[in-house]
Design a protein around this motif. Structure first.
Motif, PDB file in Angstrom:
ATOM      1  N   SER A 164       0.846  -1.171  -0.071  1.00 28.67           N
ATOM      2  CA  SER A 164       0.102  -0.082   0.133  1.00 28.67           C
ATOM      3  C   SER A 164       0.780   1.329   0.042  1.00 28.67           C
ATOM      4  O   SER A 164       0.487   2.344   0.089  1.00 28.67           O
ATOM      5  CB  SER A 164      -0.881  -0.030   1.380  1.00 28.67           C
ATOM      6  OG  SER A 164      -0.273   0.088   2.383  1.00 28.67           O
ATOM      7  N   LYS A 165       2.362   1.062  -0.323  1.00 28.66           N
ATOM      8  CA  LYS A 165       3.032   2.209  -0.439  1.00 28.66           C
ATOM      9  C   LYS A 165       2.666   3.257  -1.217  1.00 28.66           C
ATOM     10  O   LYS A 165       2.261   2.852  -2.564  1.00 28.66           O
ATOM     11  CB  LYS A 165       4.350   1.709  -0.801  1.00 28.66           C
ATOM     12  CG  LYS A 165       5.529   2.784  -0.645  1.00 28.66           C
ATOM     13  CD  LYS A 165       6.922   2.209  -1.379  1.00 28.66           C
ATOM     14  CE  LYS A 165       7.975   3.298  -1.216  1.00 28.66           C
ATOM     15  NZ  LYS A 165       9.291   2.480  -1.886  1.00 28.66           N
ATOM     16  N   PRO A 166       2.604   4.427  -1.043  1.00 32.87           N
ATOM     17  CA  PRO A 166       2.326   5.729  -1.885  1.00 32.87           C
ATOM     18  C   PRO A 166       3.048   5.546  -3.147  1.00 32.87           C
ATOM     19  O   PRO A 166       4.100   5.222  -3.022  1.00 32.87           O
ATOM     20  CB  PRO A 166       2.190   6.989  -1.075  1.00 32.87           C
ATOM     21  CG  PRO A 166       2.364   6.597   0.463  1.00 32.87           C
ATOM     22  CD  PRO A 166       2.848   5.075   0.432  1.00 32.87           C
ATOM     23  N   GLY A 170       3.184  10.878  -4.589  1.00 33.44           N
ATOM     24  CA  GLY A 170       2.267  10.799  -3.499  1.00 33.44           C
ATOM     25  C   GLY A 170       1.073  10.340  -3.432  1.00 33.44           C
ATOM     26  O   GLY A 170       0.116  10.434  -2.409  1.00 33.44           O
ATOM     27  N   GLN A 171       0.389  10.000  -4.456  1.00 33.30           N
ATOM     28  CA  GLN A 171      -0.996   9.300  -4.611  1.00 33.30           C
ATOM     29  C   GLN A 171      -0.963   8.055  -3.967  1.00 33.30           C
ATOM     30  O   GLN A 171      -0.094   7.193  -4.143  1.00 33.30           O
ATOM     31  CB  GLN A 171      -1.222   9.263  -6.088  1.00 33.30           C
ATOM     32  CG  GLN A 171      -2.893   8.702  -6.126  1.00 33.30           C
ATOM     33  CD  GLN A 171      -3.135   8.317  -7.589  1.00 33.30           C
ATOM     34  OE1 GLN A 171      -2.205   8.628  -8.458  1.00 33.30           O
ATOM     35  NE2 GLN A 171      -4.265   8.111  -7.923  1.00 33.30           N
ATOM     36  N   LYS A 172      -1.920   8.090  -2.975  1.00 26.29           N
ATOM     37  CA  LYS A 172      -2.359   6.711  -2.352  1.00 26.29           C
ATOM     38  C   LYS A 172      -3.455   6.106  -2.995  1.00 26.29           C
ATOM     39  O   LYS A 172      -4.522   6.625  -3.215  1.00 26.29           O
ATOM     40  CB  LYS A 172      -2.780   7.031  -0.702  1.00 26.29           C
ATOM     41  CG  LYS A 172      -1.667   7.840   0.060  1.00 26.29           C
ATOM     42  CD  LYS A 172      -2.108   7.922   1.451  1.00 26.29           C
ATOM     43  CE  LYS A 172      -1.057   8.712   2.327  1.00 26.29           C
ATOM     44  NZ  LYS A 172      -1.338   9.118   3.768  1.00 26.29           N
ATOM     45  N   GLY A 174      -4.343   2.586  -2.388  1.00 20.74           N
ATOM     46  CA  GLY A 174      -4.725   1.444  -1.484  1.00 20.74           C
ATOM     47  C   GLY A 174      -3.592   0.303  -1.799  1.00 20.74           C
ATOM     48  O   GLY A 174      -2.605   0.443  -2.100  1.00 20.74           O
ATOM     49  N   TYR A 175      -3.983  -0.950  -1.806  1.00 19.86           N
ATOM     50  CA  TYR A 175      -3.185  -1.997  -2.072  1.00 19.86           C
ATOM     51  C   TYR A 175      -3.105  -2.340  -3.616  1.00 19.86           C
ATOM     52  O   TYR A 175      -4.160  -1.971  -4.464  1.00 19.86           O
ATOM     53  CB  TYR A 175      -3.655  -3.097  -1.476  1.00 19.86           C
ATOM     54  CG  TYR A 175      -3.214  -3.238   0.178  1.00 19.86           C
ATOM     55  CD1 TYR A 175      -1.828  -3.778   0.366  1.00 19.86           C
ATOM     56  CD2 TYR A 175      -3.761  -2.653   1.006  1.00 19.86           C
ATOM     57  CE1 TYR A 175      -1.407  -3.750   1.703  1.00 19.86           C
ATOM     58  CE2 TYR A 175      -3.559  -2.817   2.591  1.00 19.86           C
ATOM     59  CZ  TYR A 175      -2.290  -3.454   2.809  1.00 19.86           C
ATOM     60  OH  TYR A 175      -1.981  -3.635   4.071  1.00 19.86           O
TER      61      TYR A 175
END
Length: 219
Positions: A164-166, A170-172, A174-175
């Motif tokens: 789940s690393k961004p 910088g966008q997250k 999820g997995y």
């Protein structure tokens, strides 16, 4: 944790008289216990991290999400540390305790302990040898190799690891499945390694919508 380490050490000493047997029933029983301990709180932690399921767990244990995660990871980490001490003693005594020594699926127990430890890099050669000698399923070695590569920030080979690393921007998101080297042919490699699911099927099993992510997107 100290008491757990002592108990596991005594179990190892108790089985030492069987060391020369091709099949060691005492060691099998010990490793079955180790595997059960390895999984003791992981199911609970998985539920706590699963949207739609965590609420019922938190209600049952009367804890906040943060407190519950800290509590159960603390318990599991203490067990994991004791298990590592135990299997490292086994490695010194038997090398890898594989199929010949403890049968299946008990031959996977020591692999799980190292897979859940910070010592993957140290024991990769041992796992590779065990897999090549058919003492350990090759797919498990492949999974450990993928995790090592992911930990080093490199492309994985078999597509078994998710994170789940961004992303780099910088966008997250999820997995997602960690970037795969030559992703177009990954399912051929997975089949050769003994996986019974494609990378897409495995991602779905993990609750992930599979998409190709490139290594430059996450570095």
């Amino acid at each position: 944790m100290k008491n757990l380490i002592i108990a596991l050490t005594l179990l190892l000493i108790a089985g030492s008289s069987f060391a020369q047997q091709k099949f060691n029933p005492v060691l099998k029983k010990q490793l079955d216990s180790v595997l059960a301990l390895d999984q003791k709180y992981r199911d609970t932690l998985t539920w706590l991290m699963t949207p739609g399921k965590s609420d019922s767990v938190l209600k049952a244990i009367s804890m906040s999400s943060g407190r519950a995660m800290s509590h159960y990871w603390g318990l599991q980490n203490r067990i994991d540390s004791a298990n590592v001490v135990f299997v490292e003693q086994l490695f010194k005594k038997y090398s890898y305790p594989g199929k010949t020594l403890v049968g299946e699926p008990t031959n996977e127990a020591a692999w799980y302990v190292i897979q859940h430890s910070p010592k993957i890099n140290q024991y990769m050669p041992l796992m590779k040898t065990a897999a090549e000698n058919k003492e350990l399923p090759f797919r498990l070695y492949a999974m450990m190799l993928d995790r090592q590569l992911m930990n080093e920030g490199k492309e994985q080979i078999y597509g078994s690891q998710a994170t789940s690393k961004p992303l780099r921007n910088g966008q997250k998101v999820g997995y997602y499945v960690w970037p795969i080297k030559d992703a177009a042919t990954v399912n051929e490699r997975r089949k050769q390694a003994g996986f019974d699911q494609t990378v897409e099927e495995n991602a779905k099993r993990l609750g992930i919508d599979y998409k190709v992510v490139k290594i430059e997107d996450v570095k």
